[in-house]
Scaffold this active site. Structure first.
Site, PDB file in Angstrom:
ATOM      1  N   HIS A  10     -20.307  -9.366  27.426  1.00 36.94           N
ATOM      2  CA  HIS A  10     -18.860  -9.152  27.448  1.00 36.94           C
ATOM      3  C   HIS A  10     -18.250 -10.097  28.460  1.00 36.94           C
ATOM      4  CE1 HIS A  10     -14.968  -7.198  27.759  1.00 36.94           C
ATOM      5  NE2 HIS A  10     -15.245  -6.702  26.578  1.00 36.94           N
TER       6      HIS A  10
ATOM      7  N   ASP B   2     -19.356  -2.191  20.783  1.00 37.30           N
ATOM      8  CA  ASP B   2     -19.669  -2.245  19.358  1.00 37.30           C
ATOM      9  C   ASP B   2     -21.150  -2.176  19.037  1.00 37.30           C
ATOM     10  OD1 ASP B   2     -17.218  -2.038  18.201  1.00 37.30           O
ATOM     11  OD2 ASP B   2     -16.726  -4.074  18.787  1.00 37.30           O
TER      12      ASP B   2
HETATM   13  N1  ACO Z   1     -27.079 -13.086  23.098  1.00 31.47           N
HETATM   14  C1  ACO Z   1     -27.747 -14.089  23.744  1.00 31.47           C
HETATM   15  N2  ACO Z   1     -27.221 -14.808  24.754  1.00 31.47           N
HETATM   16  C2  ACO Z   1     -25.965 -14.512  25.135  1.00 31.47           C
HETATM   17  C3  ACO Z   1     -25.209 -13.489  24.506  1.00 31.47           C
HETATM   18  C4  ACO Z   1     -25.815 -12.758  23.469  1.00 31.47           C
HETATM   19  N3  ACO Z   1     -25.147 -11.787  22.846  1.00 31.47           N
HETATM   20  N4  ACO Z   1     -23.985 -13.410  25.072  1.00 31.47           N
HETATM   21  C5  ACO Z   1     -23.969 -14.360  26.025  1.00 31.47           C
HETATM   22  N5  ACO Z   1     -25.169 -15.036  26.074  1.00 31.47           N
HETATM   23  C6  ACO Z   1     -25.552 -16.078  27.007  1.00 31.47           C
HETATM   24  C7  ACO Z   1     -24.906 -17.412  26.662  1.00 31.47           C
HETATM   25  O1  ACO Z   1     -25.737 -18.165  25.787  1.00 31.47           O
HETATM   26  C8  ACO Z   1     -24.773 -18.045  28.034  1.00 31.47           C
HETATM   27  O2  ACO Z   1     -26.053 -18.493  28.410  1.00 31.47           O
HETATM   28  P1  ACO Z   1     -26.204 -19.835  29.350  1.00 31.47           P
HETATM   29  O3  ACO Z   1     -25.567 -19.484  30.656  1.00 31.47           O
HETATM   30  O4  ACO Z   1     -27.670 -20.066  29.435  1.00 31.47           O
HETATM   31  O5  ACO Z   1     -25.481 -20.928  28.622  1.00 31.47           O
HETATM   32  C9  ACO Z   1     -24.450 -16.857  28.947  1.00 31.47           C
HETATM   33  O6  ACO Z   1     -25.049 -15.713  28.293  1.00 31.47           O
HETATM   34  C10 ACO Z   1     -22.960 -16.603  29.144  1.00 31.47           C
HETATM   35  O7  ACO Z   1     -22.366 -16.488  27.846  1.00 31.47           O
HETATM   36  P2  ACO Z   1     -20.905 -16.989  27.465  1.00 31.47           P
HETATM   37  O8  ACO Z   1     -20.863 -17.246  26.009  1.00 31.47           O
HETATM   38  O9  ACO Z   1     -20.524 -18.105  28.392  1.00 31.47           O
HETATM   39  O10 ACO Z   1     -20.039 -15.724  27.845  1.00 31.47           O
HETATM   40  P3  ACO Z   1     -18.573 -15.442  27.351  1.00 31.47           P
HETATM   41  O11 ACO Z   1     -17.947 -14.568  28.379  1.00 31.47           O
HETATM   42  O12 ACO Z   1     -17.869 -16.710  26.998  1.00 31.47           O
HETATM   43  O13 ACO Z   1     -18.774 -14.647  25.978  1.00 31.47           O
HETATM   44  C11 ACO Z   1     -19.146 -12.882  24.436  1.00 31.47           C
HETATM   45  C12 ACO Z   1     -18.724 -13.269  25.860  1.00 31.47           C
HETATM   46  C13 ACO Z   1     -18.331 -13.711  23.442  1.00 31.47           C
HETATM   47  C14 ACO Z   1     -18.848 -11.418  24.208  1.00 31.47           C
HETATM   48  C15 ACO Z   1     -20.654 -13.195  24.282  1.00 31.47           C
HETATM   49  O14 ACO Z   1     -21.400 -12.393  25.184  1.00 31.47           O
HETATM   50  C16 ACO Z   1     -21.140 -12.966  22.842  1.00 31.47           C
HETATM   51  O15 ACO Z   1     -21.047 -13.876  22.020  1.00 31.47           O
HETATM   52  N6  ACO Z   1     -21.672 -11.738  22.512  1.00 31.47           N
HETATM   53  C17 ACO Z   1     -22.088 -11.434  21.175  1.00 31.47           C
HETATM   54  C18 ACO Z   1     -20.876 -11.068  20.307  1.00 31.47           C
HETATM   55  C19 ACO Z   1     -20.285  -9.721  20.660  1.00 31.47           C
HETATM   56  O16 ACO Z   1     -20.976  -8.732  20.807  1.00 31.47           O
HETATM   57  N7  ACO Z   1     -18.954  -9.702  20.765  1.00 31.47           N
HETATM   58  C20 ACO Z   1     -18.207  -8.469  21.039  1.00 31.47           C
HETATM   59  C21 ACO Z   1     -17.503  -8.567  22.340  1.00 31.47           C
HETATM   60  S1  ACO Z   1     -16.808  -7.011  22.787  1.00 31.47           S
HETATM   61  C22 ACO Z   1     -15.452  -6.838  21.799  1.00 31.47           C
HETATM   62  O17 ACO Z   1     -14.807  -7.751  21.356  1.00 31.47           O
HETATM   63  C23 ACO Z   1     -15.128  -5.491  21.538  1.00 31.47           C
END
Ligand code: ACO
Length: 399
Positions: free
Chosen positions: A280, A337
């Site tokens: 998140h 979710d």
């Molecule tokens: N699985 C694997 N790796 C992940 C995940 C994941 N679900 N989420 C983040 N990471 C990793 C990224 O690859 C990144 O790694 P790095 O530092 O080695 O490059 C690090 O964790 C940080 O991730 P970001 O994408 O920079 O974090 P951001 O805050 O931009 O994204 C998000 C947040 C979009 C929710 C992300 O965690 C994600 O894509 N999750 C999966 C989709 C999801 O569940 N979305 C629902 C969000 S809640 C909602 O809308 C109700």
């Protein structure tokens, strides 16, 4: 109080913050969120208390108007919403124009936008009566058209709002009632849905809410702004994640339940796969909504006597990820979710309707934020950029 209109760029420099990770876009008195401590409050009330003791319309009223309604105010609110649940008959022609295979979120965005055509008058936010009416109209019509997206995809006749039933009960009735047989709703289902809608009702400046505020900042109408919010919500990194979570869990189940394999995929930087429902932007410790939903999912399944192997896979995946260094070091925890789809599935809601469920829950938040933005007289949203393209070039037609 801060006068946002006076917060000007005083230095002449432009700050770049992709994804607005550290930039506030507004001041707001609606939702308080502490990502480190895992705190979420609506208008000062803890999400745990609201999920436990309030119903969805009470919470909607709280978000939109700032205070919990008295019993009389709540009854009036419900009555006034009911008055606005009829949708123009011409809208049915629009629905008929979509193929049955259209995704319900695409249809919902289009129908919400179409409501603008039938309600072209823009709302005067300074006129309390007019504003209240617009709120009730949006709450009433949106629920009905949201369920019509499902009826359309199934090829079923469209249902109408039943004035003898409450708002949340009506959702299930609009979705599932047959012409000769109203939907028999157990109180457990109403309670679970109330909880789910409450937990999704607002989450400060997330992608869809920021979109609603941005579109509304040009003084576009409420339906037009909400329709933009629906489109923003649809993406799998935002509201679309609930559908993606269930599809992922089903895939793991069909492939023999090998959670380790999917965990490894999620960690592999050469693989675009992400563990859906994990991580998140703001919660870096835990998502308080996920805790409530995990408990509710267990209760609903037990009460309805549903044995779902998907729940076991979700628990196994969560436990493994929580122990894993990759997820721990990046503060990746289950979000709201990760478990919501398991409840929706137990209630018989098809997977491609999950994000529509999120939209119904988020609606009062979008309305509250739109209203606050207009009442605060926020300026039109217009970010700057840093240009990285070509310097001036001499014009010559390519030969
Ligand atoms: N699985 C694997 N790796 C992940 C995940 C994941 N679900 N989420 C983040 N990471 C990793 C990224 O690859 C990144 O790694 P790095 O530092 O080695 O490059 C690090 O964790 C940080 O991730 P970001 O994408 O920079 O974090 P951001 O805050 O931009 O994204 C998000 C947040 C979009 C929710 C992300 O965690 C994600 O894509 N999750 C999966 C989709 C999801 O569940 N979305 C629902 C969000 S809640 C909602 O809308 C109700």
């Amino acid at each position: 109080a801060i006068n946002i209109n006076k917060l000007r760029d005083l230095t002449g420099t432009i700050t770049i913050d992709p994804g607005f990770k550290n930039s506030g876009s507004c001041t707001s008195a609606i939702t308080f969120l502490d990502g480190e401590l895992g705190i979420l409050r609506y208008r000062g009330y803890a999400i745990e208390d609201l999920a436990d003791q309030a119903n969805f319309l009470e919470v909607s009223y709280l978000l939109i108007f700032g205070e919990l309604p008295t019993a009389a105010q709540l009854e009036q609110f419900e009555t006034d919403i009911r008055k606005h649940t009829l949708v123009n008959e011409e809208m049915k022609g629009i629905i008929d124009g979509f193929p049955k295979t259209a995704h319900p979120m695409g249809v919902l965005a289009a129908l919400t936008s179409a409501l603008t055509a039938f309600n072209p008058k823009s709302v005067n936010v300074e006129n309390e009566k007019e504003l209240y009416q617009a709120v009730c109209k949006t709450m009433g019509k949106f629920l009905v058209i949201a369920t019509w997206t499902y009826r359309k995809s199934m090829g079923y006749p469209l249902n109408y709002y039943d004035n003898t039933k409450g708002y949340v009960e009506n959702f299930m009735n609009l979705m599932f009632a047959l012409p000769t047989e109203p939907y028999k709703l157990s109180p457990i289902v109403t309670e679970a849905l109330d909880k789910l809608f409450i937990l999704h009702a607002d989450h400060e400046q997330n992608c869809s809410t920021s979109t609603v505020r941005m579109v509304g900042s040009s003084h576009a109408g409420l339906f037009a702004s909400i329709s933009a919010g629906v489109s923003a919500l649809w993406g799998p990194l935002h509201g679309g994640a609930n559908q993606a979570v269930l599809e992922m869990l089903e895939e793991i189940h069909q492939n023999g339940g090998d959670t380790e394999k999917y965990l490894a995929k999620a960690k592999d930087k050469n693989d675009p796969f992400r563990l859906m429902g994990f991580g998140h932007r703001v919660y870096k410790n835990f998502d308080p909504r996920a805790k409530i939903i995990k408990k509710a999912a267990k209760e609903v399944l037990e009460t309805l006597g549903v044995e779902d192997p998907i729940l076991e896979i979700a628990k196994k995946l969560e436990a493994a990820a929580l122990e894993d260094e990759y997820f721990k070091s990046r503060n990746l925890y289950p979000n709201v979710d990760f478990y919501s789809g398991i409840i929706y599935r137990a209630l018989g809601i098809p997977t491609d309707m999950f994000t529509v469920m999120f939209a119904i829950g988020r609606l009062p938040g979008w309305i509250a934020q739109w209203k606050e933005m207009r009442e605060n007289k926020e300026p039109i949203g217009r970010p700057r950029q840093v240009y990285t393209g070509s310097p001036l070039r001499e014009f010559k037609k390519p030969v």
